[in-house]
Design an enzyme around this catalytic site. Structure first.
Site, PDB file in Angstrom:
ATOM      1  N   ASP A 180      -6.676   4.825  13.292  1.00  0.00           N
ATOM      2  CA  ASP A 180      -5.353   5.390  13.020  1.00  0.00           C
ATOM      3  C   ASP A 180      -5.395   6.700  12.238  1.00  0.00           C
ATOM      4  O   ASP A 180      -4.605   7.599  12.485  1.00  0.00           O
ATOM      5  CB  ASP A 180      -4.482   4.361  12.293  1.00  0.00           C
ATOM      6  CG  ASP A 180      -4.058   3.241  13.227  1.00  0.00           C
ATOM      7  OD1 ASP A 180      -3.917   3.513  14.440  1.00  0.00           O
ATOM      8  OD2 ASP A 180      -3.879   2.102  12.766  1.00  0.00           O
TER       9      ASP A 180
ATOM     10  N   ASP B  93       0.820  -1.215   0.000  1.00  0.00           N
ATOM     11  CA  ASP B  93       0.000   0.000   0.000  1.00  0.00           C
ATOM     12  C   ASP B  93       0.850   1.259   0.000  1.00  0.00           C
ATOM     13  O   ASP B  93       0.586   2.195  -0.752  1.00  0.00           O
ATOM     14  CB  ASP B  93      -0.939   0.021   1.214  1.00  0.00           C
ATOM     15  CG  ASP B  93      -2.131  -0.904   1.027  1.00  0.00           C
ATOM     16  OD1 ASP B  93      -2.224  -1.528  -0.056  1.00  0.00           O
ATOM     17  OD2 ASP B  93      -2.950  -1.005   1.958  1.00  0.00           O
TER      18      ASP B  93
ATOM     19  N   ARG C  20       1.206   5.956  17.063  1.00  0.00           N
ATOM     20  CA  ARG C  20       0.743   6.940  16.073  1.00  0.00           C
ATOM     21  C   ARG C  20       1.110   8.385  16.385  1.00  0.00           C
ATOM     22  O   ARG C  20       1.537   9.106  15.485  1.00  0.00           O
ATOM     23  CB  ARG C  20      -0.771   6.813  15.847  1.00  0.00           C
ATOM     24  CG  ARG C  20      -1.223   5.466  15.285  1.00  0.00           C
ATOM     25  CD  ARG C  20      -0.421   5.027  14.112  1.00  0.00           C
ATOM     26  NE  ARG C  20      -0.980   3.828  13.463  1.00  0.00           N
ATOM     27  CZ  ARG C  20      -0.317   3.037  12.653  1.00  0.00           C
ATOM     28  NH1 ARG C  20       0.955   3.277  12.385  1.00  0.00           N
ATOM     29  NH2 ARG C  20      -0.890   1.982  12.104  1.00  0.00           N
TER      30      ARG C  20
HETATM   31  N1  ARG Z   1      -7.319  -1.743  16.737  1.00  0.00           N
HETATM   32  C1  ARG Z   1      -6.032  -1.266  17.085  1.00  0.00           C
HETATM   33  C2  ARG Z   1      -6.052   0.221  17.318  1.00  0.00           C
HETATM   34  O1  ARG Z   1      -6.942   0.863  16.894  1.00  0.00           O
HETATM   35  C3  ARG Z   1      -4.978  -1.667  16.100  1.00  0.00           C
HETATM   36  C4  ARG Z   1      -5.057  -1.051  14.758  1.00  0.00           C
HETATM   37  C5  ARG Z   1      -4.054  -1.696  13.874  1.00  0.00           C
HETATM   38  N2  ARG Z   1      -3.931  -1.031  12.647  1.00  0.00           N
HETATM   39  C6  ARG Z   1      -3.725  -1.664  11.490  1.00  0.00           C
HETATM   40  N3  ARG Z   1      -3.527  -0.942  10.455  1.00  0.00           N
HETATM   41  N4  ARG Z   1      -3.704  -2.987  11.382  1.00  0.00           N
HETATM   42  O2  ARG Z   1      -5.174   0.749  17.940  1.00  0.00           O
END
Ligand code: ARG
Length: 407
Positions: free
Chosen positions: A124, A15, A95
């Site tokens: 995210d 990606d 993040r």
């Molecule tokens: N659900 C978790 C969070 O919101 C993990 C997110 C993981 N992100 C991903 N792109 N796989 O913090």
């Protein structure tokens, strides 16, 4: 006139590699890739090469592991940040640091935009966008590009796009599952494929840091963790920096199958999603620190701290890291953790991590007061007077109200 620049958070995966091409095409900007090492693998080898081959004008690779641990991971640990009681917020803590580095890199290379690979369905994007907007609130406005949120391509269309752009694709076998994985040294989050059926047991190939319990050692293993003011400083008597300590503990606890989490999670954007996590060190360290807290905090301190932990978790999860409230809570945490110094022993066995012992020079546990042996030093007769006064309001109420009604 030279083109405008965009700094793209670049993992090296499909990606983000497509994003390099896409941003150049759609926005006519030069793309500077920024690869951040937050630990936990995967290998970053060859990442610059891939960026240049996709058409990046510059490739930056920054090791931010130490900053991640000292400024984010250990703050979260000290605050007891465990989202919905099970998720140690590995991705969520990473993040804001990534947002901060994107803004820093943009300033450094003179970029007018930054980009990240988040879709429009997850948490995210909120963490990135909110972090970037907050940090860039003063100064030149910084445009945010989110290719995967904007391009509306399906997986197959992405593949076709990559092929047209001449990008090499990793060969994936017909029956091989391709999970969406985000990892750093505090844990990995695994989503997609068979996990989307919330009734189905996660397939074994979803896991890579933890051993299934039927293949873990039959004998338990104890680890001893030393804390100073709430931060881990040593493992089994050896003083270690945070990054090494977490790496080693991930390996040890993972070998006992500790740290698997299967959670149906409430996302900020309103969706429930099945999340599988592997987070061995975090599970052990949270349990150990909590045990140390039971020794050095009074009941009231403990209650308030554990209540605030939930507020803190939501704040981190919801992308409000760069807020005064988070700083206020950190100030409380630091103050509460002033005497959280000592050691905890944790027994690892067949997927569980159980505290086996704790000690601290500041422990409030008083053997003389607690013991039932002949060394008992507690003033038993002072208890009756205490109970008299303690029960006074209830007795008065009983006499003048409840009992009168009964008459
Ligand atoms: N659900 C978790 C969070 O919101 C993990 C997110 C993981 N992100 C991903 N792109 N796989 O913090």
């Amino acid at each position: 006139m030279s083109k405008q620049k965009c700094v793209l958070a670049y993992s090296g995966g499909m990606d983000s590699t497509i994003s390099v091409v896409w941003i150049r095409e759609q926005y006519d900007m030069d793309v500077v890739t920024l690869t951040l090492d937050l630990g936990g693998g995967p290998e970053l080898e060859g990442v610059e090469d891939r960026a240049y081959r996709a058409g990046a004008s510059q490739s930056l690779v920054w090791d931010v592991k130490d900053e991640f641990v000292s400024e984010y991971v250990f703050r979260g640990l000290k605050a007891g940040a465990m989202y919905e009681d099970v998720y140690p917020l590995s991705t969520a803590l990473g993040r804001p640091l990534m947002a901060k580095k994107l803004v820093e890199a943009a300033q450094k290379v003179g970029a007018s935009a930054v980009a990240h690979g988040c879709t429009g369905k997850g948490n995210d994007q909120v963490r990135f966008d909110a972090g970037i907007k907050t940090l860039a609130a003063h100064g030149e406005p910084l445009r945010i590009v989110a290719p995967a949120r904007e391009w509306g391509m399906t997986r197959d269309e992405e593949k076709a796009y990559a092929a047209r752009a001449g990008l090499p694709l990793r060969e994936v076998g017909e029956d091989q599952r391709v999970y969406s994985i985000d990892r750093n040294l505090w844990g990995q989050a695994i989503e997609g494929e068979d996990l989307e059926d919330i009734w189905a047991t996660p397939p074994e190939d979803a896991y890579s840091w933890t051993v299934p319990v039927h293949r873990t050692p039959s004998e338990p293993e104890e680890v001893e963790i030393a804390f100073e003011c709430g931060s881990p400083v040593a493992l089994n008597g050896e003083s270690l920096g945070g990054v090494t300590l977490i790496d080693r503990l991930n390996a040890i606890a993972g070998s006992h199958g500790v740290g698997r989490v299967d959670h149906l999670e409430n996302r900020l954007v309103g969706i429930k999603s099945r999340e599988v996590y592997e987070t061995p060190a975090a599970v052990v360290l949270h349990a150990a620190l909590r045990a140390l807290e039971t020794a050095v905090l009074t009941r009231e301190q403990q209650r308030i701290k554990w209540q605030l932990a939930q507020t803190y978790s939501d704040l981190v999860y919801d992308g409000r890291w760069f807020s005064q409230l988070r700083e206020n809570l950190d100030a409380f945490t630091d103050s509460a953790m002033r005497y959280a110094t000592g050691e905890v022993r944790v027994r690892l066995h067949k997927g569980s991590a159980v505290v086996a012992g704790r000690r601290s020079p500041y422990s409030l546990y008083d053997f003389g007061l607690a013991t039932y042996s002949t060394q008992d030093a507690f003033q038993h007769d002072s208890a009756t007077g205490f109970i008299d006064i303690y029960s006074l309001p209830a007795r008065t109420q009983s006499r003048t109200q409840t009992m009168r009604e009964a008459r």
